[in-house]
Motif scaffolding. Sequence first.
Motif, PDB file in Angstrom:
ATOM      1  N   VAL A 144       0.828  -1.211   0.000  1.00  0.00           N
ATOM      2  CA  VAL A 144       0.000   0.000   0.000  1.00  0.00           C
ATOM      3  C   VAL A 144       0.859   1.257   0.000  1.00  0.00           C
ATOM      4  CG1 VAL A 144      -1.851  -1.168   1.250  1.00  0.00           C
ATOM      5  CG2 VAL A 144      -0.140   0.131   2.523  1.00  0.00           C
ATOM      6  N   ASP A 147      -4.074   5.252  -2.856  1.00  0.00           N
ATOM      7  CA  ASP A 147      -2.982   4.890  -3.765  1.00  0.00           C
ATOM      8  C   ASP A 147      -2.821   6.003  -4.783  1.00  0.00           C
ATOM      9  OD1 ASP A 147      -1.140   2.546  -4.313  1.00  0.00           O
ATOM     10  OD2 ASP A 147      -1.982   2.840  -6.309  1.00  0.00           O
ATOM     11  N   ILE A 162      -7.529   3.331   2.518  1.00  0.00           N
ATOM     12  CA  ILE A 162      -6.321   3.032   1.752  1.00  0.00           C
ATOM     13  C   ILE A 162      -6.309   3.952   0.543  1.00  0.00           C
ATOM     14  CG2 ILE A 162      -5.059   1.302   0.424  1.00  0.00           C
ATOM     15  CD1 ILE A 162      -6.377  -0.853   2.133  1.00  0.00           C
ATOM     16  N   TYR A 213      -5.005  -4.628  -2.071  1.00  0.00           N
ATOM     17  CA  TYR A 213      -4.590  -3.893  -0.873  1.00  0.00           C
ATOM     18  C   TYR A 213      -5.614  -4.065   0.254  1.00  0.00           C
ATOM     19  CZ  TYR A 213      -1.277  -1.470  -3.945  1.00  0.00           C
ATOM     20  OH  TYR A 213      -0.275  -1.172  -4.832  1.00  0.00           O
TER      21      TYR A 213
END
Length: 296
Positions: free
Chosen positions: A171, A185, A183, A203
Amino acid sequence: MKYIKKFNYTSILGWSASRYDRFSNCKRQYFYDYYPKFDKDTPLEKIRFLKSLTSRDLETGNIVHDIIRDMFKRYQKSTKPLNKDRFFKYSYYITENYCSSKAFFEHHYNSEIILVPQIYAKVKNILENFINSSRFTWIEKNAFSKSSEWIIEPEGFGETRINDLKAFCKVDFLFPVADKIYIMDWKTGKPNQKKHSKQLTGYALWANYHFGKKIGDILPIIVYLYPQYDEKSVEINDCSLTEFAKTVATETQDMYGYLTDIEKNIPKDKKEFPLNDNKFLCKYCSYKEICPGCRR
């Protein structure tokens, strides 16, 4: 949150979204990337050098990722507001340092001069898009109180297990807010929601495996930083997780099919990894200097 689980080393290959992308795009390029020591025709040092080649766009992404990483790690030590002058001076220093220490595809193959100010102009634009976004303000307001629990590009490769299969899902930024885990990205290239959603699903399973958090309480977000800030939430449910696990199993078996020894991760002979007929991919391949397919 609990500590990240550790695994004993095993030779068997592990699935990752990027690994399978390389495998599906070009088998010969995949061989050079993952099995260079088995090439009988080209010195290992040569293959490793070509693999290390970066590009303007790739290095821009690397620089942005590392600066955002460093910024959030700084916030774990101090919640003082961001000093933008110092932040952008640091960003230029990182850009200059990275550009001077890397070998660029454009220079190696086309003798192009890599100009730091040109790369930094895009880096600065991307960073401004992020720190001026409503999401950044939201993180400052809602996530700082638990900054000690943030996971920012953890060490290693993000090893996990998906239905007992080895996988890697590293991650960029994971953090708790209330009873949820977010999360995020960072993406600096072209949007590809299907491809990136697959990556973020991995993830989410990584977070579920390591921290025991319910999937419904894990919220993965794809963050597109250029040419303007945009984000896409990845919806995850039991059905999509089942399909994802099946995909990982199928893709892992596909890659196993090019091995003579699965447990030791030993590949078949290079000639069993077919050359690519896609001239567009060959044009931008780091290995075109040694690959007969690119020279056809």
